[in-house]
Design an enzyme around this catalytic site. Structure first.
Site, mmCIF file in Angstrom:
data_model
loop_
_atom_site.group_PDB
_atom_site.id
_atom_site.type_symbol
_atom_site.label_atom_id
_atom_site.label_comp_id
_atom_site.label_asym_id
_atom_site.label_seq_id
_atom_site.Cartn_x
_atom_site.Cartn_y
_atom_site.Cartn_z
ATOM 1 N N HIS A 10 -3.924 -3.828 7.496
ATOM 2 C CA HIS A 10 -3.544 -2.824 6.497
ATOM 3 C C HIS A 10 -3.985 -3.300 5.125
ATOM 4 O O HIS A 10 -3.769 -4.448 4.757
ATOM 5 C CB HIS A 10 -2.023 -2.640 6.505
ATOM 6 C CG HIS A 10 -1.556 -1.563 5.574
ATOM 7 N ND1 HIS A 10 -1.478 -0.242 5.961
ATOM 8 C CD2 HIS A 10 -1.164 -1.607 4.276
ATOM 9 C CE1 HIS A 10 -1.049 0.487 4.938
ATOM 10 N NE2 HIS A 10 -0.847 -0.323 3.914
ATOM 11 N N ARG A 48 8.634 8.643 -4.871
ATOM 12 C CA ARG A 48 8.187 7.566 -5.771
ATOM 13 C C ARG A 48 6.957 7.998 -6.558
ATOM 14 O O ARG A 48 6.801 7.665 -7.731
ATOM 15 C CB ARG A 48 7.862 6.311 -4.960
ATOM 16 C CG ARG A 48 9.099 5.588 -4.486
ATOM 17 C CD ARG A 48 8.737 4.548 -3.449
ATOM 18 N NE ARG A 48 7.818 3.560 -3.938
ATOM 19 C CZ ARG A 48 6.944 2.895 -3.166
ATOM 20 N NH1 ARG A 48 6.894 3.120 -1.876
ATOM 21 N NH2 ARG A 48 6.137 2.007 -3.695
ATOM 22 N N LYS A 90 6.085 0.888 8.214
ATOM 23 C CA LYS A 90 5.071 1.587 9.016
ATOM 24 C C LYS A 90 4.412 0.627 10.000
ATOM 25 O O LYS A 90 4.140 0.984 11.148
ATOM 26 C CB LYS A 90 3.999 2.187 8.095
ATOM 27 C CG LYS A 90 4.536 3.373 7.298
ATOM 28 C CD LYS A 90 3.489 3.968 6.379
ATOM 29 C CE LYS A 90 3.217 3.113 5.188
ATOM 30 N NZ LYS A 90 3.068 3.779 3.905
HETATM 31 N N1 URA Z 1 0.769 1.758 0.358
HETATM 32 C C1 URA Z 1 1.897 2.141 1.011
HETATM 33 O O1 URA Z 1 1.861 2.482 2.190
HETATM 34 N N2 URA Z 1 3.049 2.121 0.344
HETATM 35 C C2 URA Z 1 3.163 1.739 -0.936
HETATM 36 O O2 URA Z 1 4.257 1.727 -1.470
HETATM 37 C C3 URA Z 1 1.990 1.356 -1.625
HETATM 38 C C4 URA Z 1 0.794 1.367 -0.944
#
Ligand code: URA
Length: 439
Positions: free
Chosen positions: A82, A168, A187
């Site tokens: 990621h 956010r 995630k």
């Molecule tokens: N990527 C994400 O999945 N979440 C965040 O808060 C920032 C970047």
């Protein structure tokens, strides 16, 4: 337990219990906690922070707010990767096939573009016909058959994060270390891989603007992973300058294919080799140097490109475009952005370049906007290069009516001066459960 009291507790610097966090997060997912209270609590977190233990508990609750994918029907060690996001950041399209060609199982869910940063799923969909929404059975069967599948993230993964992230985004609470760490790791934990490699980008084009902040974020995510029995490592990579030369969906697929064919730009190739090597290390394939040699061999012998082609073909993509790039949809127009001074490029703000690319149509200004897959920017000169007045800095691709706004944005982050700026490292550090190794 009143939500009002939980907001007040965090406002005053308190530390939440698991029960308090469950009330808040589960209440928000079910709709009992309204957006305005969640926004107030997240702003309190932004200003007061969270302990590492609190963040780990928050992550766990967010991960369990949706489906927890069980990848056990796929044999072998599954490694995920990621990136915290960047401009021209196309590494997944290179390193996932390299790792799969070396025998690692890649069952990866990726995202779409966010703000000024691109997303793997949009890039994959620029290859005509490519399906990025597979059923779970199809996804598992493909990984068992050919070792790799990259699909869009299911709507049911980390449902709390989906709602919290959208809030956010409009309440100025994105760049907050505990909120980013819990968002990403919820995630990743829910997606089910055994090991996770994080690419934590740093610089003008990244969410984290300094190396120290990036290391702090990386340490927290690595420790959350360890707490949940997953092997996690993070690389801190530079995002002051876009990676490679191409920004935009099909343009980035083309450049990724060039890396897989052994003809890619040096910076992108090097970052990909380092990341791919670490994915192999996490999969238990050997030492970092042995894994780097395996990754290089997979490029040299063509097996990594063949694996990438096989993945696109399995997902319905017209793989002829990966060999003959002229078969991609072509941009409506092209425009050369010329240097208006002579000297070194001292600054070339990556976020501004990413935003210029969005203005050209390569990304979405709001959710659901269509994407022009052929739109984007080809950089001819980057930070540290010398340019002469009138020389082309970049080629813009897209609708001609969009060029002026994109040019104004691009130039607002550009500075040409007499002195060559100091070169920045491509990779600053590697963070593992054993600590931080600065490079
Ligand atoms: N990527 C994400 O999945 N979440 C965040 O808060 C920032 C970047």
């Amino acid at each position: 337990m009143r939500i009002y009291d939980l907001i007040a507790k965090k406002r005053d610097g308190g530390t939440h219990t698991r029960a308090e966090l469950e009330t808040l997060i589960n209440g928000y997912v079910s709709g009992q906690v309204p957006d305005y209270q969640m926004a107030a609590w997240m702003m309190a977190v932004y200003l007061r922070g969270m302990t590492d233990q609190e963040t780990a508990v928050l992550t766990d609750i967010m991960a369990h707010s949706g489906e927890m994918v069980d990848l056990s029907p796929i044999q072998g060690i599954k490694v995920d990767k990621h990136s915290t996001g960047g401009v021209g950041d196309k590494t997944t399209l290179v390193i996932a096939p390299i790792a799969a060609a070396c025998g690692v199982k890649i069952a990866k869910m990726s995202g779409r573009g966010l703000g000024h940063t691109g997303g793997t799923i949009d890039k994959m969909e620029s290859v005509p016909g490519t399906r990025t929404a597979l059923s779970q059975e199809e996804f598992f069967a493909q990984v068992n058959r050919i070792g790799i599948s990259v699909i869009g993230q299911s709507e049911n993964i980390a449902v709390a994060d989906k709602k919290m992230y959208a809030l956010r985004d409009v309440t100025a609470t994105v760049s907050c270390i505990p909120l980013i760490a819990s968002s990403i790791m919820s995630k990743k934990l829910a997606s089910g891989s055994d090991a996770i490699l994080l690419d934590v980008t740093t610089g003008t084009g990244a969410f984290m603007k300094t190396v120290e902040e990036s290391i702090q974020l990386a340490r927290l995510m690595v420790s959350i992973g360890a707490h949940h029995g997953r092997q996690v490592a993070a690389m801190i990579t530079d995002m002051d300058t876009p990676l490679g030369h191409n920004i935009g969906n099909s343009l980035e697929v083309i450049e990724s294919m060039e890396v897989l064919k052994g003809r890619g730009p040096a910076d992108l190739t090097e970052v990909c080799l380092q990341l791919a090597s670490y994915m192999l290390v996490l999969a238990g394939k050997g030492s970092p140097s042995a894994c780097r040699a395996m990754a290089q061999q997979a490029i040299r012998d063509g097996s990594a490109f063949a694996k990438c082609r096989e993945m696109f073909a399995a997902q319905g993509g017209d793989v002829r475009v990966l060999e003959d790039y002229s078969l991609f949809a072509q941009p409506a127009a092209r425009y050369e952005l010329l240097a208006d001074a002579e000297g070194y490029i001292v600054e070339n703000d990556a976020e501004k370049i990413g935003t210029a690319s969005v203005l050209l149509g390569a990304g979405r200004e709001k959710k659901g906007d269509p994407i022009d897959y052929a739109a984007g920017i080809i950089l001819h000169k980057k930070r540290g290069d010398y340019v002469r007045r009138g020389e082309s800095l970049a080629t813009f691709c897209g609708q001609a009516s969009r060029f002026a706004a994109a040019e104004a944005c691009y130039r607002s982050g550009l500075r040409i001066g007499p002195d060559r700026p100091a070169e920045l490292p491509l990779i600053y550090a590697i963070v593992t459960q054993d600590g931080v190794q600065r490079l």
